[in-house]
Scaffold this active site. Sequence first.
Site, short mmCIF file in Angstrom:
data_model
loop_
_atom_site.label_atom_id
_atom_site.label_comp_id
_atom_site.label_asym_id
_atom_site.label_seq_id
_atom_site.Cartn_x
_atom_site.Cartn_y
_atom_site.Cartn_z
N TRP A 1 -21.21 14.83 9.94
CA TRP A 1 -20.14 14.56 8.99
C TRP A 1 -20.40 15.27 7.67
CZ3 TRP A 1 -18.58 8.67 9.29
CH2 TRP A 1 -18.09 8.42 10.59
N THR B 1 0.87 -1.18 0.00
CA THR B 1 0.00 0.00 0.00
C THR B 1 0.91 1.23 0.00
OG1 THR B 1 0.00 0.14 2.39
CG2 THR B 1 -1.74 -1.16 1.39
N LYS C 1 -15.59 16.60 10.35
CA LYS C 1 -16.54 16.45 11.45
C LYS C 1 -16.89 17.83 11.98
CE LYS C 1 -14.84 11.90 12.32
NZ LYS C 1 -13.44 11.53 12.15
N GLU D 1 -5.59 -3.96 -0.86
CA GLU D 1 -5.94 -5.13 -0.05
C GLU D 1 -7.02 -5.98 -0.72
OE1 GLU D 1 -5.49 -2.07 0.92
OE2 GLU D 1 -4.61 -1.92 2.92
P1 ADP Z 1 -3.47 3.51 -1.11
O1 ADP Z 1 -4.25 3.15 0.13
O2 ADP Z 1 -2.15 2.97 -1.18
O3 ADP Z 1 -3.73 4.88 -1.64
P2 ADP Z 1 -5.15 1.99 -2.78
O4 ADP Z 1 -4.96 2.12 -4.21
O5 ADP Z 1 -5.25 0.68 -2.17
O6 ADP Z 1 -3.97 2.66 -2.26
O7 ADP Z 1 -6.32 2.94 -2.33
C1 ADP Z 1 -7.53 2.47 -1.92
C2 ADP Z 1 -8.38 3.61 -1.48
O8 ADP Z 1 -8.60 4.54 -2.53
C3 ADP Z 1 -9.76 3.18 -1.06
O9 ADP Z 1 -9.77 2.69 0.25
C4 ADP Z 1 -10.54 4.48 -1.22
O10 ADP Z 1 -10.35 5.34 -0.11
C5 ADP Z 1 -9.88 5.13 -2.40
N1 ADP Z 1 -10.68 4.86 -3.61
C6 ADP Z 1 -10.46 3.94 -4.56
N2 ADP Z 1 -11.38 4.03 -5.53
C7 ADP Z 1 -12.22 5.02 -5.19
C8 ADP Z 1 -13.40 5.60 -5.78
N3 ADP Z 1 -13.88 5.19 -6.94
N4 ADP Z 1 -14.00 6.59 -5.10
C9 ADP Z 1 -13.53 7.04 -3.92
N5 ADP Z 1 -12.43 6.55 -3.34
C10 ADP Z 1 -11.78 5.55 -3.95
#
Ligand code: ADP
Length: 548
Positions: free
Chosen positions: A451, A188, A446, A333
């Site tokens: 929210w 990640t 918040k 993940e």
């Molecule tokens: P990192 O956590 O390393 O940035 P990831 O690519 O695993 O990498 O990111 C996942 C996160 O990205 C998700 O948990 C979410 O918060 C955000 N995310 C992914 N796709 C979307 C989407 N279509 N809309 C909003 N948030 C998104």
Amino acid sequence: MSLMGQMMQMPLLISSLLTHAARHSGDTEIVSKRVEGDVHRTNWAQLAVRARKVAQALARLGCQPGDRVGTLAWNGYRHLELYYGTSGSQLVCHTINPRLFPEQIAWIVGDADDKVLCFEINFLPLVEKLLPHLGRVQHFVLMAGRSHMPASSPIPNLLCYEELVEAENGDYVWPQFDENTASSICYTSGTTGNPKGAVYSHRSSLLHAFGAALPDAMGCSARDVILPVVPMFHVNAWGLPYATALVGCKVVFPGPHLDGKSLFELFENEKVTFSAGVPTVWLGLLTYVKQNNLKFSSFKRTVIGGSACPPAMIRTLEDDYGVEVIHAWGMTEMSPLGTLSKLKSKHESLDEDSKRRILEKQGKVIYGVDMEIVDDDNKPLPWDGKASGNLVVRGHWVIDRYYRNDRSPLVEVAGLDGQWFPTGDVAAIDEDAYMQITDRSKDVIKSGGEWISSIELENIAMAHPAVHEAAVIACPHPKWDERPLLVVVKKPGGELTREQMLGFFEGRIAKWQIPDDVVFVDELPHTATGKLQKLKLREQFRGHQLPA
Ligand code: ADP
């Protein structure tokens, strides 16, 4: 006594995808714009031969089953050969994001304990600089031909990828082993603390590839020409290196050439029909096509995800360019696919606006993943499109635990079976099972116990014609705890004042949710995967005084 099924037992192995593509779509092209600047052409049959040679070469270097092989590379055929050559021969493909801080890269290589590190020529200076911190790496391989090898380098015994491949005969049979064996590792981006490794298995990667290719997911077919803009170092390019082999389609790799002009030319020259990437790359491409009055001739669909796709971007792509946008959500993940936005048949009769409101959401799960929203006591919340809570998931391609970490990240959900992975996202699910992300839990604002969704405010700001990019962060407030601050990058030549921007929110959202202030900047910080870097932005505006 139960009756056992009487079908062939064949482990779900990544090598079988390549064997399938080579046998049944052997002459289908794989085109790569290379770091070297030229365009390279091969096909699935030739790629399969070279992937077997890569497996032979890595074995010759002493790699044993389970050893990790790191890659620092763009999207291209050599990277694809490594994907298959490593995983196929029971090694573990560890794709490294080269845009991370150098210290993080060194840390990741150490944590994964990479035995071999393969990298493209533009990363040579980086690897040379990191060399003192890469003590456990036994072999360094430059992914290039002999003519690109440096005359001298501090890297001892720097190996040439092409020479390694050419030295082998390709007479190699992919081994058969347990489908639960690790195939690859992806870290990640670690916006807080050290990055964490997700270890995928052959089984999870194959099931994910099946899921990704489905019509209600990416809808890949042999008739597509697929250009993954999303990097192969970012969650396996969302599974496209596997899904493209599964359907046997033509693949086009952009290498490092991700600017609007290069992408547009590649889309047109290679007749690309389908692509996938984070919203920021489409900003660049759209700016270029607009400025030059261009149209796409073959581009039909794109998956956009990784961060929230602003509705304004969906509208522009669909209405102005005829490109269908499939909004998707997932995470490292989750291999990464969780949900994608496609209509159900009962929606077909709705008017265009209502359809669009559904498609703007992050969508519904594909089989293989289940999701739920829960409150802080892990009790499920209603699926009414209004209640929002912590999003948890489970499925065949969701991690059970992080690499080298025995503490389970999973939680129990009251009244539901099994263990669930808390995504750290806040979402609502509607009556039709469409999920909409409100925020990342750490980004939500918040205000006075309520929210406010930063994504919702950003989407509104992005709909203003003079706004290029927008981010909303929480600003500490003496009375309300936190209030939203809007940070905006204007379009080139865009005219926009603070008052006009704030006025634009009137009537589009509840008054108390309208940002308290607007700041204009030249550029927003992005993470290594092209997402808004809110942490950095919050630091940047830590002392910001909101108007009274
Ligand atoms: P990192 O956590 O390393 O940035 P990831 O690519 O695993 O990498 O990111 C996942 C996160 O990205 C998700 O948990 C979410 O918060 C955000 N995310 C992914 N796709 C979307 C989407 N279509 N809309 C909003 N948030 C998104």
